[in-house]
Design a protein around this motif. Sequence first.
Motif, PDB file in Angstrom:
ATOM      1  N   UNK A  52       1.410   8.371   5.697  1.00 51.66           N
ATOM      2  CA  UNK A  52       0.306   9.201   5.214  1.00 51.66           C
ATOM      3  C   UNK A  52       0.202   9.076   3.701  1.00 51.66           C
ATOM      4  N   UNK A  53      -0.967   9.380   3.190  1.00 53.48           N
ATOM      5  CA  UNK A  53      -1.227   9.109   1.771  1.00 53.48           C
ATOM      6  C   UNK A  53      -1.022  10.310   0.859  1.00 53.48           C
ATOM      7  N   UNK A  54      -1.436  11.457   1.272  1.00 50.56           N
ATOM      8  CA  UNK A  54      -1.461  12.595   0.358  1.00 50.56           C
ATOM      9  C   UNK A  54      -0.695  13.774   0.951  1.00 50.56           C
ATOM     10  N   UNK A  55       0.598  13.930   0.649  1.00 49.51           N
ATOM     11  CA  UNK A  55       1.385  13.017  -0.179  1.00 49.51           C
ATOM     12  C   UNK A  55       1.824  11.800   0.616  1.00 49.51           C
ATOM     13  N   UNK A  56       2.317  10.799  -0.073  1.00 42.39           N
ATOM     14  CA  UNK A  56       2.790   9.590   0.597  1.00 42.39           C
ATOM     15  C   UNK A  56       4.054   9.915   1.384  1.00 42.39           C
ATOM     16  N   UNK A  57       3.935   9.854   2.678  1.00 45.13           N
ATOM     17  CA  UNK A  57       5.020  10.275   3.563  1.00 45.13           C
ATOM     18  C   UNK A  57       5.100   9.321   4.742  1.00 45.13           C
ATOM     19  N   UNK A  58       6.308   9.006   5.132  1.00 41.89           N
ATOM     20  CA  UNK A  58       6.500   8.211   6.341  1.00 41.89           C
ATOM     21  C   UNK A  58       7.283   9.022   7.365  1.00 41.89           C
ATOM     22  N   UNK A  59       6.897   8.889   8.606  1.00 44.19           N
ATOM     23  CA  UNK A  59       7.571   9.561   9.714  1.00 44.19           C
ATOM     24  C   UNK A  59       7.847   8.523  10.784  1.00 44.19           C
ATOM     25  N   UNK A  60       9.020   8.601  11.371  1.00 50.31           N
ATOM     26  CA  UNK A  60       9.434   7.618  12.369  1.00 50.31           C
ATOM     27  C   UNK A  60       9.878   8.307  13.651  1.00 50.31           C
ATOM     28  N   UNK A  61       9.666   7.607  14.747  1.00 46.83           N
ATOM     29  CA  UNK A  61      10.260   8.054  15.997  1.00 46.83           C
ATOM     30  C   UNK A  61      11.776   7.945  15.880  1.00 46.83           C
ATOM     31  N   UNK A  62      12.479   8.825  16.546  1.00 48.37           N
ATOM     32  CA  UNK A  62      13.939   8.808  16.465  1.00 48.37           C
ATOM     33  C   UNK A  62      14.512   7.461  16.904  1.00 48.37           C
ATOM     34  N   UNK A  63      13.841   6.814  17.833  1.00 50.45           N
ATOM     35  CA  UNK A  63      14.354   5.566  18.381  1.00 50.45           C
ATOM     36  C   UNK A  63      14.346   4.414  17.374  1.00 50.45           C
ATOM     37  N   UNK A  64      13.557   4.545  16.315  1.00 45.14           N
ATOM     38  CA  UNK A  64      13.465   3.454  15.341  1.00 45.14           C
ATOM     39  C   UNK A  64      13.916   3.867  13.951  1.00 45.14           C
ATOM     40  N   UNK A  65      14.212   5.124  13.768  1.00 47.97           N
ATOM     41  CA  UNK A  65      14.589   5.637  12.452  1.00 47.97           C
ATOM     42  C   UNK A  65      15.808   4.887  11.932  1.00 47.97           C
ATOM     43  N   UNK A  66      15.717   4.457  10.672  1.00 46.89           N
ATOM     44  CA  UNK A  66      16.813   3.714  10.063  1.00 46.89           C
ATOM     45  C   UNK A  66      16.742   2.224  10.293  1.00 46.89           C
ATOM     46  N   UNK A  67      15.855   1.786  11.207  1.00 47.14           N
ATOM     47  CA  UNK A  67      15.723   0.352  11.484  1.00 47.14           C
ATOM     48  C   UNK A  67      14.350  -0.174  11.092  1.00 47.14           C
ATOM     49  N   UNK A  68      13.324   0.654  11.213  1.00 47.01           N
ATOM     50  CA  UNK A  68      11.954   0.244  10.904  1.00 47.01           C
ATOM     51  C   UNK A  68      11.508   0.899   9.599  1.00 47.01           C
ATOM     52  N   UNK A  69      10.691   0.176   8.835  1.00 42.17           N
ATOM     53  CA  UNK A  69      10.163   0.707   7.584  1.00 42.17           C
ATOM     54  C   UNK A  69       8.687   0.360   7.479  1.00 42.17           C
ATOM     55  N   UNK A  70       7.862   1.377   7.232  1.00 43.82           N
ATOM     56  CA  UNK A  70       6.421   1.186   7.088  1.00 43.82           C
ATOM     57  C   UNK A  70       6.056   1.231   5.612  1.00 43.82           C
ATOM     58  N   UNK A  71       5.138   0.349   5.236  1.00 46.58           N
ATOM     59  CA  UNK A  71       4.652   0.340   3.859  1.00 46.58           C
ATOM     60  C   UNK A  71       3.195  -0.107   3.856  1.00 46.58           C
ATOM     61  N   UNK A  72       2.538   0.103   2.722  1.00 44.28           N
ATOM     62  CA  UNK A  72       1.127  -0.283   2.596  1.00 44.28           C
ATOM     63  C   UNK A  72       0.902  -1.042   1.305  1.00 44.28           C
ATOM     64  N   UNK A  73      -0.062  -1.955   1.349  1.00 42.47           N
ATOM     65  CA  UNK A  73      -0.539  -2.631   0.149  1.00 42.47           C
ATOM     66  C   UNK A  73      -2.034  -2.349   0.067  1.00 42.47           C
ATOM     67  N   UNK A  74      -2.404  -1.419  -0.797  1.00 41.76           N
ATOM     68  CA  UNK A  74      -3.809  -1.017  -0.887  1.00 41.76           C
ATOM     69  C   UNK A  74      -4.698  -2.135  -1.396  1.00 41.76           C
ATOM     70  N   UNK A  75      -4.154  -2.978  -2.249  1.00 38.28           N
ATOM     71  CA  UNK A  75      -4.954  -4.081  -2.786  1.00 38.28           C
ATOM     72  C   UNK A  75      -5.342  -5.067  -1.686  1.00 38.28           C
ATOM     73  N   UNK A  76      -4.512  -5.139  -0.639  1.00 34.75           N
ATOM     74  CA  UNK A  76      -4.776  -6.072   0.452  1.00 34.75           C
ATOM     75  C   UNK A  76      -5.291  -5.375   1.710  1.00 34.75           C
ATOM     76  N   UNK A  77      -5.482  -4.064   1.623  1.00 39.35           N
ATOM     77  CA  UNK A  77      -5.923  -3.288   2.800  1.00 39.35           C
ATOM     78  C   UNK A  77      -5.032  -3.573   4.008  1.00 39.35           C
ATOM     79  N   UNK A  78      -3.756  -3.592   3.771  1.00 33.31           N
ATOM     80  CA  UNK A  78      -2.810  -3.989   4.820  1.00 33.31           C
ATOM     81  C   UNK A  78      -1.650  -3.006   4.895  1.00 33.31           C
ATOM     82  N   UNK A  79      -1.249  -2.717   6.112  1.00 30.89           N
ATOM     83  CA  UNK A  79      -0.047  -1.922   6.366  1.00 30.89           C
ATOM     84  C   UNK A  79       0.969  -2.821   7.055  1.00 30.89           C
ATOM     85  N   UNK A  80       2.235  -2.618   6.728  1.00 27.26           N
ATOM     86  CA  UNK A  80       3.308  -3.438   7.258  1.00 27.26           C
ATOM     87  C   UNK A  80       4.332  -2.562   7.987  1.00 27.26           C
ATOM     88  N   UNK A  81       5.022  -3.178   8.886  1.00 26.42           N
ATOM     89  CA  UNK A  81       6.177  -2.527   9.485  1.00 26.42           C
ATOM     90  C   UNK A  81       7.307  -3.548   9.584  1.00 26.42           C
TER      91      UNK A  81
END
Length: 123
Positions: A52-81
């Motif tokens: 989420x953007x305002x504020x910038x917050x990430x939330x993960x399912x328990x099954x992936x927490x600590x292994x998956x990371x989400x990020x965004x590049x606004x200049x490229x209009x792209x989200x990554x995992x």
Amino acid sequence: QVQLVESGGGLVQAGGSLRLSCAASGLTFSSYNMGWFRQNPGKDREFVATISRFPCTTIYADSVKGRFTVSMNNAKNTVYMQMNSLKPEDTAVYYCAAGRSNWSRGQTDYDYWGQGTQVTVSS
């Protein structure tokens, strides 16, 4: 026309890594929160992560927490995992989605969806 296009899926051995990308077009990317979901045949689509953007917050399912990371590049209009330490149970079609609600794990809070990308983790 809004489009979300996922890429980066594939076949990987257990313990390996993949990075999924979701390129957005046709919407004001900076106004949307982004989510990742996954689904296996015959099963319900399940929440994986959201950023989420305002504020910038990430939330993960328990099954992936600590292994998956989400990020965004606004200049490229792209989200990554970034997915590390993959397990066979992570095998699924992964979907990205865009919505207005903050911190949402619910599919109905997302307005736009990609077509999905297959991730297969072999044991």
